[in-house]
Design an enzyme around this catalytic site. Structure first.
Site, PDB file in Angstrom:
ATOM      1  N   CYS A  73      -4.676  63.363  62.996  1.00  0.00           N
ATOM      2  CA  CYS A  73      -5.623  63.240  64.097  1.00  0.00           C
ATOM      3  C   CYS A  73      -5.052  62.498  65.310  1.00  0.00           C
ATOM      4  O   CYS A  73      -4.225  63.037  66.039  1.00  0.00           O
ATOM      5  CB  CYS A  73      -6.901  62.576  63.586  1.00  0.00           C
ATOM      6  SG  CYS A  73      -8.325  62.763  64.704  1.00  0.00           S
ATOM      7  N   GLU A 123      -8.714  65.977  58.006  1.00  0.00           N
ATOM      8  CA  GLU A 123      -8.644  64.536  57.746  1.00  0.00           C
ATOM      9  C   GLU A 123      -9.786  64.119  56.821  1.00  0.00           C
ATOM     10  O   GLU A 123     -10.920  64.561  56.972  1.00  0.00           O
ATOM     11  CB  GLU A 123      -8.762  63.804  59.088  1.00  0.00           C
ATOM     12  CG  GLU A 123      -8.737  62.297  59.024  1.00  0.00           C
ATOM     13  CD  GLU A 123      -8.838  61.660  60.415  1.00  0.00           C
ATOM     14  OE1 GLU A 123      -8.552  60.462  60.537  1.00  0.00           O
ATOM     15  OE2 GLU A 123      -9.204  62.366  61.385  1.00  0.00           O
ATOM     16  N   LYS A 150      -2.025  57.583  58.004  1.00  0.00           N
ATOM     17  CA  LYS A 150      -2.278  57.557  59.447  1.00  0.00           C
ATOM     18  C   LYS A 150      -1.776  56.248  60.058  1.00  0.00           C
ATOM     19  O   LYS A 150      -2.152  55.166  59.614  1.00  0.00           O
ATOM     20  CB  LYS A 150      -3.780  57.729  59.690  1.00  0.00           C
ATOM     21  CG  LYS A 150      -4.198  57.905  61.139  1.00  0.00           C
ATOM     22  CD  LYS A 150      -5.704  58.143  61.190  1.00  0.00           C
ATOM     23  CE  LYS A 150      -6.202  58.421  62.599  1.00  0.00           C
ATOM     24  NZ  LYS A 150      -7.677  58.655  62.600  1.00  0.00           N
TER      25      LYS A 150
END
Length: 261
Positions: free
Chosen positions: A147, A44, A113
């Site tokens: 994540c 990330e 994300k």
């Protein structure tokens, strides 16, 4: 159906600069290819660093910006597909994003994300609005999350129901959440009958200490490769034949009763 060897780069330690991190990407790609890998997954916010505060806005680039163009050259030079995280600018918004590049350097897809973690993410990024990003790499259907996204079972199940065979998750997981790579990630792979590649950062950045522990887990919940806590590149195979047999034996998806949920 030939196995797809993938490599996960756990690094770098610290933030660095896009120029330095692109250099590390070049080195990691060369190393991955030497191990027979055809896909390299990086963490990330790999290109800029994660805990970079107000620099996030300055370092954000369009999906096809200068860093993408250099990454595309690296992919084409080494003949390897790439997945890497970066801050993406789109108008006035900045997203915690991922680019997926083919081995010829073309952009296959991108992902933003969707589930932002804590005050830091919510201060510096807008949440993505598209749940599903997929691309075909050497005959394997690859999906992308970032994540915290993988910690929501609905996200992974959506991928499983839409044909994802390998779910790649660029990550910046910090201590004390080692339960995620050790327990949650293997459980997600098993309950959804897919391969899951979890590529974490390492070392310290700002006031965070990353857990490392990057891994590739099979649909049987067993890890195929596991990193320690420092900078490292690991590699292992995604085997479509094994996945097919595992799905036939473990029929979670077929046995669902969504009318009850």
């Amino acid at each position: 159906m030939t196995p797809l060897r993938i490599a996960l780069y756990q690094g770098p330690e610290g933030s660095g600069t896009p120029e330095r991190n692109l250099g590390l990407l070049d080195e990691a790609a060369r190393d991955a290819v030497s191990r027979g890998a055809r896909l390299l997954v990086c963490p990330e916010m790999f290109l800029s660093g994660y805990i970079i505060g107000e620099e996030t806005d300055r370092l954000a680039e369009p999906a096809d910006g200068p860093s993408f163009r250099r990454a595309a050259e690296i992919a084409a030079e080494h003949g390897i597909a790439l997945v890497y995280g970066y801050p993406e600018r789109d108008g006035d918004a900045v997203y915690n994003a991922v680019n997926v590049l083919a081995a010829d350097g073309s952009r296959l897809t991108g992902y933003r994300k969707t589930h932002l973690f804590g005050d830091y993410d919510n201060k510096h990024f807008a949440p993505g609005a598209t749940a599903l990003a997929q691309a075909d790499i050497d005959g394997v259907r690859v999906g992308v999350l970032v994540c915290y996204d993988v910690e929501f079972p609905e996200n992974v199940r959506k991928h499983a129901l839409n044909g994802t065979e390998l779910l790649v998750v660029p990550t910046g997981l910090m201590r004390p959440y080692e339960i995620v790579p050790r327990t949650i990630v293997p459980a997600r792979a098993f309950e959804n009958q897919l391969y899951l590649a979890y590529a974490n950062r390492c070392g310290a950045e700002g006031d965070l200490e990353y857990t490392g522990l990057s891994c590739l887990v099979g649909p049987d919940g067993i890890e195929r490769a596991r990193a320690g806590c420092g900078e490292e590149l690991i590699a292992a195979d995604v085997d479509p034949q094994f996945l097919k047999a595992s799905r036939a034996a473990n029929t979670y998806l077929a046995d669902r009763r969504p009318e009850l949920y």
